[in-house]
Motif scaffolding. Structure first.
Motif, PDB file in Angstrom:
ATOM      1  N   TYR A   1      17.674  -1.405  39.135  1.00 43.79           N
ATOM      2  CA  TYR A   1      16.735  -2.060  40.049  1.00 43.79           C
ATOM      3  C   TYR A   1      16.471  -3.502  39.620  1.00 43.79           C
ATOM      4  O   TYR A   1      16.311  -4.390  40.466  1.00 43.79           O
TER       5      TYR A   1
ATOM      6  N   ALA B   1      19.547  -0.835  46.149  1.00 40.77           N
ATOM      7  CA  ALA B   1      20.066  -0.859  44.781  1.00 40.77           C
ATOM      8  C   ALA B   1      20.648   0.496  44.404  1.00 40.77           C
ATOM      9  O   ALA B   1      21.727   0.582  43.784  1.00 40.77           O
TER      10      ALA B   1
ATOM     11  N   LEU C   1      22.015  -7.722  49.509  1.00 39.67           N
ATOM     12  CA  LEU C   1      22.449  -6.326  49.497  1.00 39.67           C
ATOM     13  C   LEU C   1      22.644  -5.809  50.915  1.00 39.67           C
ATOM     14  O   LEU C   1      23.569  -5.035  51.178  1.00 39.67           O
TER      15      LEU C   1
ATOM     16  N   THR D   1      14.946  -0.522  51.796  1.00 39.23           N
ATOM     17  CA  THR D   1      14.173  -1.321  50.854  1.00 39.23           C
ATOM     18  C   THR D   1      15.093  -1.805  49.734  1.00 39.23           C
ATOM     19  O   THR D   1      16.236  -1.332  49.595  1.00 39.23           O
ATOM     20  N   HIS D   2      14.598  -2.725  48.932  1.00 36.92           N
ATOM     21  CA  HIS D   2      15.385  -3.251  47.829  1.00 36.92           C
ATOM     22  C   HIS D   2      15.762  -2.129  46.863  1.00 36.92           C
ATOM     23  O   HIS D   2      16.917  -2.051  46.397  1.00 36.92           O
ATOM     24  N   GLU D   3      14.819  -1.228  46.572  1.00 37.86           N
ATOM     25  CA  GLU D   3      15.088  -0.134  45.641  1.00 37.86           C
ATOM     26  C   GLU D   3      16.142   0.820  46.194  1.00 37.86           C
ATOM     27  O   GLU D   3      17.055   1.242  45.474  1.00 37.86           O
TER      28      GLU D   3
ATOM     29  N   ALA E   1      19.787  -5.636  40.373  1.00 42.42           N
ATOM     30  CA  ALA E   1      20.263  -5.737  41.748  1.00 42.42           C
ATOM     31  C   ALA E   1      20.014  -7.125  42.340  1.00 42.42           C
ATOM     32  O   ALA E   1      19.032  -7.797  42.014  1.00 42.42           O
ATOM     33  N   SER E   2      20.904  -7.519  43.226  1.00 46.40           N
ATOM     34  CA  SER E   2      20.743  -8.788  43.945  1.00 46.40           C
ATOM     35  C   SER E   2      19.554  -8.702  44.904  1.00 46.40           C
ATOM     36  O   SER E   2      18.945  -7.642  45.084  1.00 46.40           O
ATOM     37  N   ALA E   3      19.256  -9.802  45.548  1.00 47.27           N
ATOM     38  CA  ALA E   3      18.160  -9.846  46.510  1.00 47.27           C
ATOM     39  C   ALA E   3      18.435  -8.902  47.672  1.00 47.27           C
ATOM     40  O   ALA E   3      19.595  -8.613  48.007  1.00 47.27           O
ATOM     41  N   ARG E   4      17.373  -8.427  48.316  1.00 48.72           N
ATOM     42  CA  ARG E   4      17.520  -7.444  49.380  1.00 48.72           C
ATOM     43  C   ARG E   4      18.414  -7.962  50.518  1.00 48.72           C
ATOM     44  O   ARG E   4      19.270  -7.225  51.031  1.00 48.72           O
ATOM     45  N   ASP E   5      18.229  -9.217  50.920  1.00 45.91           N
ATOM     46  CA  ASP E   5      19.032  -9.762  52.026  1.00 45.91           C
ATOM     47  C   ASP E   5      20.515  -9.759  51.670  1.00 45.91           C
ATOM     48  O   ASP E   5      21.368  -9.441  52.516  1.00 45.91           O
TER      49      ASP E   5
END
Length: 334
Positions: free
Chosen positions: A290, A10, A299, A5-7, A293-297
């Motif tokens: 959090y 990060a 990262l 996940t994005h979190e 952080a950059s976008a999930r894609d």
């Protein structure tokens, strides 16, 4: 279940950035420390001291490049805020590192009577780089604000980081050299350790006063008892390290590695303490990791690359230190 996940990403990149910063502080810290404590009254000692870091010092700075790169691509807004506040000390850091690199090469190419000038440049470049790092740490702890109080604390922090690098640098020389140079390093290590201990105490006192959430983090159960181990271990390493230094050197050079390992533990405890104090903020009291952080894609793409790159750098570092293990030889240029 998707663990990426994005979190979580990060948090992973925050851990990787922290890992790179810590390794830089330890690895480049000791070779900066050797430069800081370079014995200018004895050319043979200087040659041996520089020979002890010769195979490693340039590669050690790779971790700084990695840390800054990770911060830039994974946390661009935090990178912008931090570098904006620290632009001048970062410039001073780069000047110091460039001066060290030029001096390291030029001392081998000039006439014999001119080598002392470049040795002084190597020493001053090391002091300049270490002081600027300590200055940046002080400003960061003070919330990236420039006031008379924060500048005073940042300068004090700069002196303490110089002492901390001198401590680990001298302990490196204790491990890598022998005879008179080793005795010199033992004496200097005791002096640097005293200043370093005072600096750590000062940060422990100032940090809760400046950052309101620090006291709550360190005093709230159930983690408070766990976090208490960090300063206790740090204090124990100082006490035990001083006792070891008083007994060195021993027969067959036994235990010469202990002060260096104990200093690594001190560095790790201090770093963990700061990480615990500031989490989840990457910019003190302003931006969390959090939010930064950059976008999930983005990262995720960088994560795939990191899986290959970071193990290669780590493996290269291990191989280099294994290949050049043992006492430093006399310096020779071919």
């Amino acid at each position: 279940m998707n663990w990426f996940t994005h979190e979580n990403l990060a948090l992973i990149f925050a851990g990787l950035t922290a890992f790179a910063v810590l390794l830089y502080a330890i690895l480049d810290g000791y070779d900066l420390g050797v430069g800081i404590t370079l014995p200018m009254h004895n050319e043979e000692w200087r040659d041996t001291a520089i020979a002890s870091i010769g195979p490693f010092w340039d590669a050690n700075e790779t971790w700084l490049v990695l840390a800054v790169g990770l911060l830039l691509v994974a946390f661009p807004s935090a990178h912008s805020a931090i570098l904006k506040a620290l632009y001048l000390p970062v410039a001073v850091l780069l000047i110091g590192l460039i001066l060290r690199g030029v001096a390291f090469d030029f001392r081998a190419k000039v006439k014999a009577h001119q080598k002392i000038r470049w040795d002084w440049c190597f020493k001053m470049g090391s002091i300049l780089a270490a002081f600027s790092q300590g200055f940046m740490l002080g400003i960061y702890i003070m919330g990236l604000e420039y006031t008379s109080v924060s500048l005073l604390f940042a300068c004090f922090s700069g002196v303490c980081v110089v002492a901390a690098y001198a401590l680990i640098g001298n302990n490196w020389l204790i491990m890598k050299t022998s005879n008179a140079l080793q005795l010199f390093a033992i004496r200097r290590s005791k002096q640097a350790g005293t200043i370093t201990f005072g600096g750590i105490l000062a940060v422990c006192l100032v940090n809760p006063l400046v950052n309101t959430n620090v006291y709550e983090i360190w005093s709230t159960p159930p983690f408070a008892s766990l976090f208490a181990a960090i300063p206790l271990v740090c204090f124990a390493m100082f006490v035990l390290g001083y006792q070891v230094l008083k007994r060195l050197p021993l027969e067959d050079d036994k235990g010469a590695w202990l002060p260096f390992v104990m200093t690594i533990v001190i560095f790790c405890m201090c770093f963990f303490g700061l990480a615990v104090s500031f989490y989840p903020f990457v910019v003190p009291n302003q931006i969390t990791l959090y939010d930064a952080a950059s976008a999930r894609d983005s990262l995720m793409i960088m994560f795939v690359g990191s899986v290959f790159v970071i193990p290669v750098i780590t493996a290269y570092t291990f191989v280099a230190y294994y290949a050049f293990r043992g006492k430093a030889d006399n310096l020779r240029y071919y």
